[in-house]
Motif scaffolding. Structure first.
Motif, PDB file in Angstrom:
ATOM      1  N   HIS A 116       9.799   4.406  10.965  1.00 56.54           N
ATOM      2  CA  HIS A 116       8.646   5.218  10.606  1.00 56.54           C
ATOM      3  C   HIS A 116       7.628   4.337   9.875  1.00 56.54           C
ATOM      4  CE1 HIS A 116      11.980   8.077  11.008  1.00 56.54           C
ATOM      5  NE2 HIS A 116      11.070   9.003  11.295  1.00 56.54           N
ATOM      6  N   LEU A 117       6.396   4.808   9.872  1.00 54.85           N
ATOM      7  CA  LEU A 117       5.350   4.172   9.080  1.00 54.85           C
ATOM      8  C   LEU A 117       4.888   5.184   8.039  1.00 54.85           C
ATOM      9  CD1 LEU A 117       3.468   1.705   8.686  1.00 54.85           C
ATOM     10  CD2 LEU A 117       1.826   2.868  10.187  1.00 54.85           C
ATOM     11  N   ARG A 118       4.975   4.799   6.767  1.00 57.81           N
ATOM     12  CA  ARG A 118       4.505   5.662   5.679  1.00 57.81           C
ATOM     13  C   ARG A 118       3.233   5.054   5.090  1.00 57.81           C
ATOM     14  NH1 ARG A 118       8.823   7.232   1.398  1.00 57.81           N
ATOM     15  NH2 ARG A 118       8.616   5.051   0.723  1.00 57.81           N
ATOM     16  N   VAL A 119       2.203   5.892   4.977  1.00 58.23           N
ATOM     17  CA  VAL A 119       0.905   5.449   4.482  1.00 58.23           C
ATOM     18  C   VAL A 119       0.559   6.251   3.239  1.00 58.23           C
ATOM     19  CG1 VAL A 119      -1.528   5.108   5.037  1.00 58.23           C
ATOM     20  CG2 VAL A 119       0.201   4.985   6.851  1.00 58.23           C
ATOM     21  N   ARG A 120       0.195   5.550   2.180  1.00 60.89           N
ATOM     22  CA  ARG A 120      -0.283   6.210   0.957  1.00 60.89           C
ATOM     23  C   ARG A 120      -1.698   5.722   0.669  1.00 60.89           C
ATOM     24  NH1 ARG A 120       5.065   4.797  -1.108  1.00 60.89           N
ATOM     25  NH2 ARG A 120       6.354   6.675  -1.355  1.00 60.89           N
TER      26      ARG A 120
ATOM     27  N   LEU B 279       7.385   5.930  14.786  1.00 61.25           N
ATOM     28  CA  LEU B 279       6.815   4.935  15.688  1.00 61.25           C
ATOM     29  C   LEU B 279       7.583   4.927  17.002  1.00 61.25           C
ATOM     30  CD1 LEU B 279       6.216   1.988  13.198  1.00 61.25           C
ATOM     31  CD2 LEU B 279       4.608   3.736  13.932  1.00 61.25           C
ATOM     32  N   THR B 280       6.850   5.040  18.074  1.00 61.40           N
ATOM     33  CA  THR B 280       7.455   5.011  19.406  1.00 61.40           C
ATOM     34  C   THR B 280       6.943   3.851  20.246  1.00 61.40           C
ATOM     35  OG1 THR B 280       5.747   6.515  20.247  1.00 61.40           O
ATOM     36  CG2 THR B 280       7.797   7.506  19.413  1.00 61.40           C
ATOM     37  N   GLY B 281       6.020   3.070  19.700  1.00 58.68           N
ATOM     38  CA  GLY B 281       5.477   1.911  20.403  1.00 58.68           C
ATOM     39  C   GLY B 281       5.003   0.876  19.409  1.00 58.68           C
TER      40      GLY B 281
ATOM     41  N   LEU C 255     -13.610   2.314  -3.430  1.00 54.36           N
ATOM     42  CA  LEU C 255     -12.659   1.930  -2.393  1.00 54.36           C
ATOM     43  C   LEU C 255     -11.370   2.712  -2.564  1.00 54.36           C
ATOM     44  CD1 LEU C 255     -13.117  -1.952  -2.307  1.00 54.36           C
ATOM     45  CD2 LEU C 255     -14.009  -0.288  -0.676  1.00 54.36           C
ATOM     46  N   ILE C 256     -10.749   3.015  -1.439  1.00 52.92           N
ATOM     47  CA  ILE C 256      -9.473   3.716  -1.425  1.00 52.92           C
ATOM     48  C   ILE C 256      -8.379   2.692  -1.137  1.00 52.92           C
ATOM     49  CG2 ILE C 256      -8.107   5.490  -0.273  1.00 52.92           C
ATOM     50  CD1 ILE C 256     -10.785   6.836   0.484  1.00 52.92           C
ATOM     51  N   ASP C 257      -7.468   2.517  -2.065  1.00 52.84           N
ATOM     52  CA  ASP C 257      -6.367   1.579  -1.872  1.00 52.84           C
ATOM     53  C   ASP C 257      -5.337   2.175  -0.914  1.00 52.84           C
ATOM     54  OD1 ASP C 257      -7.280  -0.445  -3.650  1.00 52.84           O
ATOM     55  OD2 ASP C 257      -6.658   0.823  -5.329  1.00 52.84           O
ATOM     56  N   ALA C 258      -4.776   1.318  -0.067  1.00 50.85           N
ATOM     57  CA  ALA C 258      -3.811   1.771   0.934  1.00 50.85           C
ATOM     58  C   ALA C 258      -2.551   0.920   0.847  1.00 50.85           C
ATOM     59  CB  ALA C 258      -4.410   1.691   2.333  1.00 50.85           C
ATOM     60  N   GLU C 259      -1.422   1.581   0.948  1.00 57.13           N
ATOM     61  CA  GLU C 259      -0.135   0.895   1.069  1.00 57.13           C
ATOM     62  C   GLU C 259       0.546   1.406   2.325  1.00 57.13           C
ATOM     63  OE1 GLU C 259       3.210  -0.080  -2.115  1.00 57.13           O
ATOM     64  OE2 GLU C 259       3.508   1.923  -1.284  1.00 57.13           O
ATOM     65  N   LEU C 260       1.011   0.473   3.163  1.00 55.43           N
ATOM     66  CA  LEU C 260       1.683   0.826   4.406  1.00 55.43           C
ATOM     67  C   LEU C 260       3.096   0.265   4.366  1.00 55.43           C
ATOM     68  CD1 LEU C 260      -1.524   0.048   5.107  1.00 55.43           C
ATOM     69  CD2 LEU C 260      -0.797   0.741   7.374  1.00 55.43           C
ATOM     70  N   GLU C 261       4.070   1.131   4.563  1.00 56.60           N
ATOM     71  CA  GLU C 261       5.471   0.733   4.559  1.00 56.60           C
ATOM     72  C   GLU C 261       6.097   1.019   5.923  1.00 56.60           C
ATOM     73  OE1 GLU C 261       7.786   1.419   0.618  1.00 56.60           O
ATOM     74  OE2 GLU C 261       6.470   3.154   0.923  1.00 56.60           O
ATOM     75  N   LEU C 262       6.737   0.028   6.467  1.00 56.50           N
ATOM     76  CA  LEU C 262       7.552   0.201   7.670  1.00 56.50           C
ATOM     77  C   LEU C 262       8.979   0.483   7.214  1.00 56.50           C
ATOM     78  CD1 LEU C 262       7.618   0.035  10.788  1.00 56.50           C
ATOM     79  CD2 LEU C 262       8.114  -2.412  10.531  1.00 56.50           C
ATOM     80  N   LEU C 263       9.520   1.642   7.599  1.00 59.92           N
ATOM     81  CA  LEU C 263      10.814   2.111   7.101  1.00 59.92           C
ATOM     82  C   LEU C 263      11.764   2.355   8.256  1.00 59.92           C
ATOM     83  CD1 LEU C 263       9.391   4.834   4.681  1.00 59.92           C
ATOM     84  CD2 LEU C 263      10.066   2.515   4.042  1.00 59.92           C
ATOM     85  N   ASP C 264      13.066   2.090   8.026  1.00 58.67           N
ATOM     86  CA  ASP C 264      14.043   2.470   9.048  1.00 58.67           C
ATOM     87  C   ASP C 264      14.418   3.940   8.855  1.00 58.67           C
ATOM     88  OD1 ASP C 264      15.935   2.665   7.005  1.00 58.67           O
ATOM     89  OD2 ASP C 264      16.924   0.786   7.509  1.00 58.67           O
ATOM     90  N   ASP C 265      15.331   4.455   9.700  1.00 57.61           N
ATOM     91  CA  ASP C 265      15.616   5.890   9.668  1.00 57.61           C
ATOM     92  C   ASP C 265      16.401   6.318   8.438  1.00 57.61           C
ATOM     93  OD1 ASP C 265      17.837   4.546  10.452  1.00 57.61           O
ATOM     94  OD2 ASP C 265      18.314   5.833  12.162  1.00 57.61           O
ATOM     95  N   THR C 266      16.859   5.360   7.644  1.00 57.02           N
ATOM     96  CA  THR C 266      17.516   5.700   6.379  1.00 57.02           C
ATOM     97  C   THR C 266      16.557   5.643   5.200  1.00 57.02           C
ATOM     98  OG1 THR C 266      18.176   3.423   5.825  1.00 57.02           O
ATOM     99  CG2 THR C 266      19.642   4.685   7.286  1.00 57.02           C
ATOM    100  N   GLY C 267      15.297   5.268   5.462  1.00 59.93           N
ATOM    101  CA  GLY C 267      14.316   5.134   4.393  1.00 59.93           C
ATOM    102  C   GLY C 267      14.260   3.759   3.788  1.00 59.93           C
ATOM    103  N   GLN C 268      15.029   2.807   4.302  1.00 63.47           N
ATOM    104  CA  GLN C 268      15.003   1.444   3.763  1.00 63.47           C
ATOM    105  C   GLN C 268      13.742   0.720   4.237  1.00 63.47           C
ATOM    106  OE1 GLN C 268      18.545  -0.804   4.489  1.00 63.47           O
ATOM    107  NE2 GLN C 268      17.653  -2.745   3.801  1.00 63.47           N
ATOM    108  N   GLN C 269      13.122   0.008   3.311  1.00 62.85           N
ATOM    109  CA  GLN C 269      11.871  -0.684   3.615  1.00 62.85           C
ATOM    110  C   GLN C 269      12.118  -1.923   4.471  1.00 62.85           C
ATOM    111  OE1 GLN C 269       9.340  -3.242   0.771  1.00 62.85           O
ATOM    112  NE2 GLN C 269       8.496  -1.179   0.510  1.00 62.85           N
TER     113      GLN C 269
END
Length: 617
Positions: free
Chosen positions: A217-221, A236-238, A268-282
């Motif tokens: 998954h991709l989590r965006v804050r 994410l599927t692609g 400006l709006i700060d953004a953090e993007l995390e790529l996570l596996d299905d267990t929530g691990q970064q």
């Protein structure tokens, strides 16, 4: 305005920041290869030919490089050893280049890892498989840059041995930062932002190196300071994806004041993007930012966030006497933006250069509008068309998420399309690049050919170097006079607009004017458009020219030539060492005087009718 720490100053890619990078700027071994022997003699696998030392990222023509040889050398080689361990199986090592002029080939430990053509845009290689056990890795770069190849997009780099006219010393080889970073095998490679103010959302486009072997998954804050504006997690599927992220706070008009980006309030709006596996691990994490703003043209005006906005731009060559197109330091880029702001400009037209992303980041944070312009080639030929178009697409892709960038300019003054008025193929080329740019980024105005001989443009940019404020007043006095300028062969001795364009309410902006040279030394080689002999005369003439534009409701803005002296072109408001020729407060008082009230609806209607009647055929 958001804080930006000193540590961030040096990071070469401000809109996709990842911890754990290693700067490779500094001393490299160096060699000229004027006879093109290096490939045959395998210079990528030997130390013998490297008889010099160069300081990267300064070009060998420059003083700061330590080489300081301005004569043409079509091929140069760089070599450096770096202590870099081979990563574990679930990680990769990326080698990044900010820009290498013009064609780069790269080896690691004698293994060819890739090449890139284009002197102004970044590129990266995954060098993991070329690394050897241990800690010493050998990096080699071959750069090819032919001064007499006029199909290369070269901007204002002179093809002659010595600078002449408005052209400057060349910049060959590496001229922006080089760095390495260790990343997960599956990692984010690109992040693009498109704000939608009326829709109270931003669109995120993200790319991965590859999908992980397990679901992810991709989590965006999105945050402003400590306030969380939005959080969204998508499966994410692609390897690429596009998502709309709603910003609830932007749905209420009273909140927009602290969300909207402008030169006066560069939020400006700060953004953090995390790529996570299905267990929530970064798996991977990057930082970025968004500027929430919109630009368009309407009824002869430039519109920023729904309101008419008068453009007060400086022509920015982005050239330094000791380092040429390369900035002398990361701090110098910040100082450049601060000086522009202090002088009273609200933006810059970066001229014949693709500027370092760190400069754009400071424009984002300090609040400066930027016009992005492609360095020109000087011949119309299939090879030139292919080269410039390919690199221009990379430029737009690199910079389209910067809120400061508000206008795209593929061509300037018919450079490389010298016969655009007579040759249909050249008109098709300029028009095609306009439409291609709009296809890549439909959110900003595009100018097909700034200065004159526009085919289709969203802004009519006019270059007018008359030294008289009275002439400027008379020449643009009312909609009928402006319509004649667009139709007739003046002030640039060429028609401003070609063909039969549709009147879509394009604003008229004097995108080059002024060019006042302050007392060049007698007999010294210099170039300027008009000369003044004292600080008092410079103050008077500058004020006269600027007032003539500010008093004219038919004009939507200006771009003064130029911010700094550059080589022999001595017409800057600052010297080449960034010292003001007049007190900064004097210049600021002249540039920031309020523009005349915008025209009424009745005058708008008169303008449209006058331009329609004067449309060239």
């Amino acid at each position: 305005m958001n804080d930006w720490t000193a540590a961030d100053l040096t990071y070469p890619r401000p809109q996709l920041v990842r911890d754990g990078w290693h700067d490779l700027c500094g001393e490299w071994a160096f060699a000229f290869d004027d006879n093109d022997r290096g490939l045959t003699e395998r210079w990528f696998a030997t130390t013998d030919p490297y008889d010099r030392t160069i300081v990267v990222p300064y070009p060998p023509e420059s003083k700061l490089s330590g080489v300081h040889d301005p004569s043409p050398h079509p091929i140069v080689w760089y070599r450096r050893t770096v202590r870099l361990a081979k990563p574990p199986e679930d990680e990769r090592v990326l080698l990044h280049f900010g820009a290498v002029d013009y064609i780069a080939r790269v080896w690691v430990n004698g293994v060819y890892v890739g090449d890139h053509e284009g002197g102004h845009t970044p590129f990266s290689f995954d060098i993991t498989d070329a690394l050897v056990d241990g800690t010493e890795q050998v990096l080699v770069v071959r750069a090819e840059d032919h001064a007499d190849d006029v199909t290369q997009p070269r901007g204002k780099q002179d093809w002659l041995a010595e600078p002449h006219g408005i052209w400057y010393h060349r910049t060959t080889g590496i001229w922006q930062p080089v760095w390495v970073e260790r990343v997960p095998t599956s990692h984010l490679t690109e992040v693009q932002w498109t704000p939608d103010v009326s829709g109270a959302r931003v669109t995120l486009e993200a790319s991965l190196s590859r999908l992980p072997d397990r679901p992810c998954h991709l989590r965006v804050r999105l945050r402003v300071r400590d306030e969380l504006l939005a959080e969204q997690t998508v499966r994410l599927t692609g390897e690429t994806g596009r998502w709309d992220i709603a910003i609830p706070a932007a749905r209420h008009g009273q909140h927009l004041g602290w969300l909207l980006w402008s030169p006066e309030c560069p939020n400006l709006i700060d953004a953090e993007l995390e790529l996570l596996d299905d267990t929530g691990q970064q798996i991977d994490v990057v930082r970025s930012y968004v500027g929430f703003r919109e630009v368009r043209i309407e009824d002869g005006r430039f519109i920023l966030n729904g309101q008419p906005y008068f453009l007060r731009l400086a022509l920015e060559q982005g050239y330094w006497p000791d380092s040429h197109l390369a900035a002398p330091s990361a701090e110098a880029l910040r100082r450049e933006a601060e000086l522009v702001k202090a002088l009273g400009f609200n933006g810059v037209r970066v001229h014949q250069k693709v500027e370092d992303p760190r400069f754009l980041a400071w424009c984002d944070r300090l609040g400066l509008l930027v016009w992005g312009e492609m360095p020109s080639a000087y011949e119309f030929a299939p090879r030139a068309v292919e080269r410039l178009t390919s690199e221009w697409m990379e430029v737009v892709r690199r910079d389209r998420s910067h809120p400061c960038v508000v206008t795209w300019v593929p061509f300037n003054e018919s450079w490389g399309i010298w016969h655009i008025a007579e040759v249909p193929e050249q008109r098709h080329y300029a028009t095609a690049l306009y439409h291609l740019t709009k296809a890549l980024d439909g959110t900003r105005p595009v100018i097909s050919n700034d200065g004159w001989e526009h085919t289709v443009s969203d802004i009519w940019g006019v270059h007018d170097y008359t030294g008289s404020g009275q002439t400027l007043r008379r020449r643009y006095d009312g909609p009928d006079a402006v319509a004649r300028v667009l139709r007739d062969r003046r002030p640039g001795r060429r028609k401003v607009v070609l063909g039969d364009p549709v009147d879509r309410g394009q604003p008229v902006v004097l995108t080059e004017f002024g060019g006042l040279s302050y007392t060049p030394a007698t007999g010294e080689k210099w170039f300027g458009y008009a000369t003044v002999s004292s600080a008092e005369e410079l103050t008077e003439r500058l004020g006269e020219l600027v007032d003539a534009i500010l008093d004219n409701p038919e004009l939507a803005g200006f771009c003064y030539t130029q911010l700094t002296d550059t080589e022999q072109e001595r017409n800057g408001l600052l010297t080449q060492d960034r010292e003001p020729k007049l007190p900064i407060e004097t210049i600021r008082a002249i540039l920031t005087r309020p523009a005349r009230a915008v025209p009424s609806e009745e005058i708008d209607a008169h303008r449209r009718a006058a331009r329609a009647a004067a449309t060239p055929t």
